[in-house]
Design a protein around this motif. Structure first.
Motif, short mmCIF file in Angstrom:
data_model
loop_
_atom_site.label_atom_id
_atom_site.label_comp_id
_atom_site.label_asym_id
_atom_site.label_seq_id
_atom_site.Cartn_x
_atom_site.Cartn_y
_atom_site.Cartn_z
N ARG A 95 0.95 -1.41 0.13
CA ARG A 95 0.02 0.11 -0.26
C ARG A 95 0.63 1.61 0.29
N LYS A 96 2.03 0.80 0.47
CA LYS A 96 3.01 2.13 0.72
C LYS A 96 3.33 2.76 -0.71
N LEU A 97 3.84 1.49 -1.16
CA LEU A 97 4.36 1.33 -2.62
C LEU A 97 2.90 2.33 -3.90
N ALA A 98 1.97 1.67 -3.06
CA ALA A 98 1.53 2.36 -4.27
C ALA A 98 1.11 3.61 -4.63
N GLU A 99 1.30 4.24 -2.81
CA GLU A 99 1.31 5.86 -2.33
C GLU A 99 1.89 6.56 -3.07
N ILE A 100 3.27 6.00 -3.49
CA ILE A 100 3.95 6.98 -3.92
C ILE A 100 3.50 6.69 -5.73
N GLY A 101 2.96 5.96 -6.75
CA GLY A 101 2.93 5.74 -7.55
C GLY A 101 3.82 4.89 -8.24
N PHE A 102 4.33 3.90 -6.93
CA PHE A 102 5.06 2.91 -7.85
C PHE A 102 4.22 1.75 -8.71
N GLY A 103 4.66 1.36 -9.78
CA GLY A 103 4.18 0.71 -10.21
C GLY A 103 5.31 -0.33 -11.44
N GLY A 104 6.26 -0.04 -11.04
CA GLY A 104 7.24 -1.16 -11.28
C GLY A 104 7.17 -2.38 -10.52
N SER A 105 7.87 -3.27 -10.90
CA SER A 105 8.25 -4.35 -10.43
C SER A 105 8.76 -5.48 -9.41
N LEU A 106 7.65 -6.67 -8.68
CA LEU A 106 7.47 -6.88 -7.67
C LEU A 106 8.84 -7.95 -7.06
N VAL A 107 9.95 -8.01 -7.09
CA VAL A 107 10.69 -9.35 -7.41
C VAL A 107 10.82 -10.50 -5.65
N THR A 108 9.96 -12.02 -6.12
CA THR A 108 10.60 -12.21 -5.18
C THR A 108 11.85 -12.81 -5.39
N HIS A 109 11.98 -13.85 -3.91
CA HIS A 109 13.61 -14.25 -4.16
C HIS A 109 13.87 -15.08 -2.51
N GLY A 110 14.89 -15.86 -2.55
CA GLY A 110 15.06 -16.67 -1.14
C GLY A 110 13.87 -18.07 -1.20
N LEU A 111 13.73 -18.67 -2.18
CA LEU A 111 12.69 -19.32 -2.17
C LEU A 111 13.09 -20.67 -2.69
N SER A 112 12.13 -21.63 -2.52
CA SER A 112 12.61 -22.70 -3.47
C SER A 112 11.81 -22.89 -4.55
N ALA A 113 12.02 -23.25 -5.80
CA ALA A 113 10.66 -23.40 -6.42
C ALA A 113 10.10 -24.22 -7.19
N GLN A 114 9.76 -24.99 -6.03
CA GLN A 114 8.38 -25.94 -5.20
C GLN A 114 7.15 -24.50 -4.88
#
Length: 277
Positions: free
Chosen positions: A240-259
Protein backbone atom coordinates in the motif's frame (compact mmCIF):
# COMPACT_ATOMS: atom_id res chain seq x y z
CA UNK A 1 2.85 -3.78 -10.17
CA UNK A 2 4.33 -6.63 -12.17
CA UNK A 3 5.03 -9.85 -10.31
CA UNK A 4 8.52 -11.27 -10.78
CA UNK A 5 11.04 -13.70 -9.37
CA UNK A 6 14.78 -14.34 -9.40
CA UNK A 7 15.30 -16.50 -12.49
CA UNK A 8 17.90 -18.63 -10.72
CA UNK A 9 15.15 -19.91 -8.39
CA UNK A 10 14.61 -22.49 -11.12
CA UNK A 11 17.00 -25.16 -12.34
CA UNK A 12 18.45 -24.94 -15.81
CA UNK A 13 21.46 -23.61 -17.65
CA UNK A 14 19.69 -22.26 -20.71
CA UNK A 15 17.40 -19.21 -20.66
CA UNK A 16 14.48 -20.81 -22.45
CA UNK A 17 14.11 -23.60 -19.87
CA UNK A 18 14.45 -21.20 -16.94
CA UNK A 19 12.13 -18.48 -18.23
CA UNK A 20 9.42 -20.96 -19.16
CA UNK A 21 9.56 -22.14 -15.55
CA UNK A 22 9.14 -18.53 -14.44
CA UNK A 23 6.01 -18.19 -16.59
CA UNK A 24 4.61 -21.55 -15.52
CA UNK A 25 4.90 -20.53 -11.85
CA UNK A 26 2.66 -17.50 -12.45
CA UNK A 27 5.11 -14.62 -12.84
CA UNK A 28 5.33 -11.94 -15.53
CA UNK A 29 8.94 -10.84 -15.17
CA UNK A 30 12.32 -11.96 -13.87
CA UNK A 31 15.56 -10.67 -12.45
CA UNK A 32 18.01 -12.60 -14.58
CA UNK A 33 21.30 -14.15 -13.53
CA UNK A 34 23.92 -15.27 -16.03
CA UNK A 35 24.08 -18.61 -14.20
CA UNK A 36 20.79 -19.31 -15.99
CA UNK A 37 22.78 -19.20 -19.22
CA UNK A 38 25.33 -21.70 -17.93
CA UNK A 39 27.88 -18.98 -17.15
CA UNK A 40 29.31 -17.54 -13.96
CA UNK A 41 27.02 -14.98 -12.33
CA UNK A 42 29.63 -12.34 -13.22
CA UNK A 43 31.35 -13.76 -16.32
CA UNK A 44 34.63 -12.61 -17.81
CA UNK A 45 32.96 -12.72 -21.23
CA UNK A 46 29.44 -12.89 -22.68
CA UNK A 47 29.06 -13.43 -26.39
CA UNK A 48 26.48 -11.55 -28.42
CA UNK A 49 24.85 -14.88 -29.20
CA UNK A 50 24.53 -15.73 -25.51
CA UNK A 51 23.03 -12.33 -24.77
CA UNK A 52 20.54 -12.46 -27.64
CA UNK A 53 19.41 -15.92 -26.54
CA UNK A 54 18.17 -14.35 -23.27
CA UNK A 55 16.06 -11.82 -25.16
CA UNK A 56 14.72 -14.51 -27.49
CA UNK A 57 13.76 -16.74 -24.56
CA UNK A 58 12.08 -13.80 -22.83
CA UNK A 59 10.01 -13.06 -25.92
CA UNK A 60 9.08 -16.72 -26.41
CA UNK A 61 8.00 -17.18 -22.79
CA UNK A 62 6.32 -13.78 -22.38
CA UNK A 63 8.63 -12.88 -19.50
CA UNK A 64 10.10 -9.39 -19.16
CA UNK A 65 13.73 -9.19 -18.05
CA UNK A 66 13.47 -6.32 -15.57
CA UNK A 67 17.08 -6.56 -14.37
CA UNK A 68 20.20 -8.66 -14.47
CA UNK A 69 22.18 -9.42 -11.31
CA UNK A 70 25.62 -7.82 -11.29
CA UNK A 71 26.59 -8.21 -7.65
CA UNK A 72 30.21 -8.13 -6.53
CA UNK A 73 31.85 -6.83 -3.37
CA UNK A 74 32.36 -3.15 -4.14
CA UNK A 75 34.39 -2.48 -0.96
CA UNK A 76 36.29 -5.76 -0.73
CA UNK A 77 39.48 -5.22 1.32
CA UNK A 78 41.56 -6.37 -1.67
CA UNK A 79 41.59 -3.69 -4.37
CA UNK A 80 42.32 -6.30 -7.05
CA UNK A 81 39.04 -8.05 -6.23
CA UNK A 82 37.15 -4.79 -6.64
CA UNK A 83 38.85 -4.08 -9.95
CA UNK A 84 37.96 -7.53 -11.26
CA UNK A 85 34.35 -6.82 -10.31
CA UNK A 86 34.42 -3.56 -12.26
CA UNK A 87 35.72 -5.34 -15.34
CA UNK A 88 32.96 -7.94 -15.13
CA UNK A 89 30.35 -5.25 -14.56
CA UNK A 90 31.42 -3.68 -17.86
CA UNK A 91 31.10 -7.06 -19.59
CA UNK A 92 27.56 -7.42 -18.23
CA UNK A 93 26.50 -3.85 -18.93
CA UNK A 94 27.71 -4.05 -22.53
CA UNK A 95 25.32 -6.95 -23.21
CA UNK A 96 22.26 -5.60 -21.37
CA UNK A 97 20.63 -4.12 -24.46
CA UNK A 98 20.99 -7.44 -26.29
CA UNK A 99 19.36 -9.17 -23.31
CA UNK A 100 16.44 -6.70 -23.46
CA UNK A 101 17.10 -5.09 -20.09
CA UNK A 102 18.45 -1.79 -18.85
CA UNK A 103 19.00 -2.35 -15.13
CA UNK A 104 21.92 -4.02 -13.35
CA UNK A 105 21.58 -4.75 -9.63
CA UNK A 106 24.63 -4.23 -7.43
CA UNK A 107 25.93 -5.10 -3.96
CA UNK A 108 27.38 -2.10 -2.10
CA UNK A 109 29.68 -4.51 -0.33
CA UNK A 110 31.29 -5.35 2.98
CA UNK A 111 34.78 -5.52 4.43
CA UNK A 112 34.30 -9.25 4.97
CA UNK A 113 36.77 -10.86 2.56
CA UNK A 114 34.82 -14.08 2.01
CA UNK A 115 31.10 -13.26 1.89
CA UNK A 116 29.73 -10.13 0.24
CA UNK A 117 26.51 -10.47 2.26
CA UNK A 118 28.17 -10.73 5.69
CA UNK A 119 28.33 -7.78 8.09
CA UNK A 120 31.71 -6.45 9.20
CA UNK A 121 32.47 -3.84 11.90
CA UNK A 122 34.53 -1.76 9.45
CA UNK A 123 31.55 -1.26 7.12
CA UNK A 124 30.66 1.93 8.97
CA UNK A 125 34.14 3.43 8.77
CA UNK A 126 34.92 6.59 6.76
CA UNK A 127 37.38 4.53 4.72
CA UNK A 128 34.68 2.07 3.67
CA UNK A 129 32.45 4.94 2.57
CA UNK A 130 35.30 6.52 0.60
CA UNK A 131 35.98 3.22 -1.14
CA UNK A 132 32.29 2.83 -1.97
CA UNK A 133 32.20 6.29 -3.52
CA UNK A 134 35.24 5.44 -5.63
CA UNK A 135 33.70 2.13 -6.73
CA UNK A 136 30.33 3.68 -7.50
CA UNK A 137 31.95 6.42 -9.57
CA UNK A 138 33.57 3.70 -11.68
CA UNK A 139 30.24 1.87 -11.92
CA UNK A 140 28.44 5.04 -12.99
CA UNK A 141 31.02 5.60 -15.74
CA UNK A 142 30.32 2.07 -16.99
CA UNK A 143 26.57 2.67 -16.78
CA UNK A 144 26.89 5.87 -18.80
CA UNK A 145 29.01 4.13 -21.42
CA UNK A 146 26.47 1.37 -21.99
CA UNK A 147 23.25 3.27 -21.16
CA UNK A 148 22.10 1.20 -18.20
CA UNK A 149 20.89 2.04 -14.70
CA UNK A 150 22.34 0.66 -11.48
CA UNK A 151 20.12 -0.71 -8.72
CA UNK A 152 21.49 -0.49 -5.18
CA UNK A 153 19.75 -2.16 -2.26
CA UNK A 154 19.94 -1.03 1.37
CA UNK A 155 21.04 -4.16 3.26
CA UNK A 156 21.92 -4.45 6.94
CA UNK A 157 25.10 -6.43 6.24
CA UNK A 158 26.47 -4.00 3.63
CA UNK A 159 27.98 -0.53 3.77
CA UNK A 160 24.68 0.98 2.58
CA UNK A 161 22.80 -0.52 5.53
CA UNK A 162 19.85 1.85 5.76
CA UNK A 163 17.56 4.02 3.67
CA UNK A 164 19.36 7.07 5.04
CA UNK A 165 22.72 5.84 3.74
CA UNK A 166 21.18 5.06 0.36
CA UNK A 167 19.88 8.64 0.20
CA UNK A 168 23.31 9.93 1.20
CA UNK A 169 24.93 7.94 -1.61
CA UNK A 170 22.42 9.29 -4.15
CA UNK A 171 23.00 12.85 -2.96
CA UNK A 172 26.79 12.58 -3.03
CA UNK A 173 27.04 10.88 -6.43
CA UNK A 174 24.47 13.13 -8.11
CA UNK A 175 23.88 10.61 -10.89
CA UNK A 176 20.44 9.76 -12.31
CA UNK A 177 21.85 6.30 -13.09
CA UNK A 178 21.59 5.33 -9.40
CA UNK A 179 18.27 3.62 -8.66
CA UNK A 180 16.91 1.82 -5.61
CA UNK A 181 15.89 -1.80 -5.17
CA UNK A 182 13.84 -1.86 -1.98
CA UNK A 183 13.56 -4.98 0.17
CA UNK A 184 11.98 -4.19 3.56
CA UNK A 185 13.16 -7.53 4.97
CA UNK A 186 16.71 -6.20 4.55
CA UNK A 187 15.98 -3.17 6.74
CA UNK A 188 15.10 -4.89 10.03
CA UNK A 189 15.66 -8.11 11.93
CA UNK A 190 13.46 -8.22 15.05
CA UNK A 191 11.04 -5.32 15.48
CA UNK A 192 7.48 -4.82 16.69
CA UNK A 193 4.81 -4.48 14.04
CA UNK A 194 4.63 -0.73 14.55
CA UNK A 195 8.42 -0.35 14.41
CA UNK A 196 8.52 -2.43 11.24
CA UNK A 197 5.86 -0.28 9.62
CA UNK A 198 7.72 2.89 10.59
CA UNK A 199 10.96 1.58 9.03
CA UNK A 200 9.15 0.63 5.81
CA UNK A 201 7.23 3.89 5.60
CA UNK A 202 10.30 6.05 6.23
CA UNK A 203 12.35 4.15 3.64
CA UNK A 204 9.68 4.58 0.96
CA UNK A 205 9.24 8.27 1.78
CA UNK A 206 13.00 8.87 1.66
CA UNK A 207 13.77 6.85 -1.48
CA UNK A 208 10.50 6.85 -3.40
CA UNK A 209 11.77 8.98 -6.28
CA UNK A 210 14.46 6.39 -7.06
CA UNK A 211 12.70 3.06 -6.41
CA UNK A 212 12.60 1.02 -9.63
CA UNK A 213 12.17 -2.45 -8.17
CA UNK A 214 10.69 -3.91 -5.00
CA UNK A 215 11.89 -7.20 -3.57
CA UNK A 216 9.74 -9.71 -1.73
CA UNK A 217 11.04 -11.99 0.99
CA UNK A 218 10.28 -12.15 4.72
CA UNK A 219 11.59 -12.36 8.28
CA UNK A 220 10.70 -14.86 10.99
CA UNK A 221 9.91 -13.66 14.51
CA UNK A 222 13.49 -14.40 15.57
CA UNK A 223 14.98 -12.41 12.67
CA UNK A 224 15.86 -15.12 10.15
CA UNK A 225 15.03 -14.71 6.49
CA UNK A 226 11.93 -16.51 5.24
CA UNK A 227 9.89 -17.01 2.09
CA UNK A 228 7.47 -14.15 1.35
CA UNK A 229 4.24 -14.73 3.26
CA UNK A 230 5.85 -17.11 5.76
CA UNK A 231 7.05 -14.47 8.22
CA UNK A 232 6.11 -11.29 10.04
CA UNK A 233 6.39 -8.65 7.30
CA UNK A 234 3.14 -6.75 6.83
CA UNK A 235 2.85 -7.15 3.08
CA UNK A 236 -0.43 -5.30 2.65
CA UNK A 237 1.06 -2.27 4.42
CA UNK A 238 4.29 -2.47 2.39
CA UNK A 239 2.50 -2.71 -0.95
CA UNK A 240 0.00 0.00 0.00
CA UNK A 241 2.86 2.40 0.81
CA UNK A 242 4.45 1.63 -2.56
CA UNK A 243 1.12 2.25 -4.29
CA UNK A 244 0.77 5.59 -2.49
CA UNK A 245 3.93 6.90 -4.18
CA UNK A 246 2.70 5.68 -7.55
CA UNK A 247 5.13 2.78 -7.84
CA UNK A 248 4.22 0.65 -10.82
CA UNK A 249 7.41 -1.31 -11.30
CA UNK A 250 8.23 -4.92 -10.61
CA UNK A 251 7.76 -6.81 -7.33
CA UNK A 252 10.40 -9.53 -7.45
CA UNK A 253 10.50 -12.39 -4.98
CA UNK A 254 13.57 -14.40 -4.01
CA UNK A 255 14.93 -16.61 -1.24
CA UNK A 256 12.47 -19.39 -1.97
CA UNK A 257 12.45 -22.82 -3.58
CA UNK A 258 11.07 -23.55 -7.03
CA UNK A 259 8.36 -25.63 -5.38
CA UNK A 260 7.23 -22.64 -3.33
CA UNK A 261 7.08 -20.27 -6.29
CA UNK A 262 3.45 -20.80 -7.42
CA UNK A 263 2.20 -20.35 -3.86
CA UNK A 264 4.20 -17.16 -3.43
CA UNK A 265 2.81 -15.81 -6.71
CA UNK A 266 -0.70 -16.41 -5.36
CA UNK A 267 0.18 -14.80 -2.01
CA UNK A 268 1.59 -11.69 -3.67
CA UNK A 269 -1.41 -11.33 -5.97
CA UNK A 270 -3.71 -11.57 -2.97
CA UNK A 271 -1.63 -9.03 -1.06
CA UNK A 272 -1.79 -6.60 -3.97
CA UNK A 273 -5.57 -6.87 -3.95
CA UNK A 274 -5.58 -6.21 -0.20
CA UNK A 275 -3.33 -3.20 -0.62
CA UNK A 276 -5.85 -1.59 -2.98
CA UNK A 277 -8.67 -1.74 -0.44
Amino acid sequence: MKLGIFAKTFEGSDPETVLRSVADAGFACAQYNMACSGLAAMPDAISEEQACSVAAAAKASGIEIVAVSGTYNMIHPDLAVREAGHRRLAVLAERCASMSTGLVTLCTGTRDPLDQWKEHPDNNSPEAWRDLLDAMETAVEIAERFDVDLGIEPELANVVNSAAKARRLINELKSPRIKIVLDPANLFEVETLEEQRTIVSQAIDLLGDRIVMAHAKDRTQDGRFATAGKGVLDYVYYLRKLAEIGFGGSLVTHGLSAQEAPGVATFLKTSLVGARR
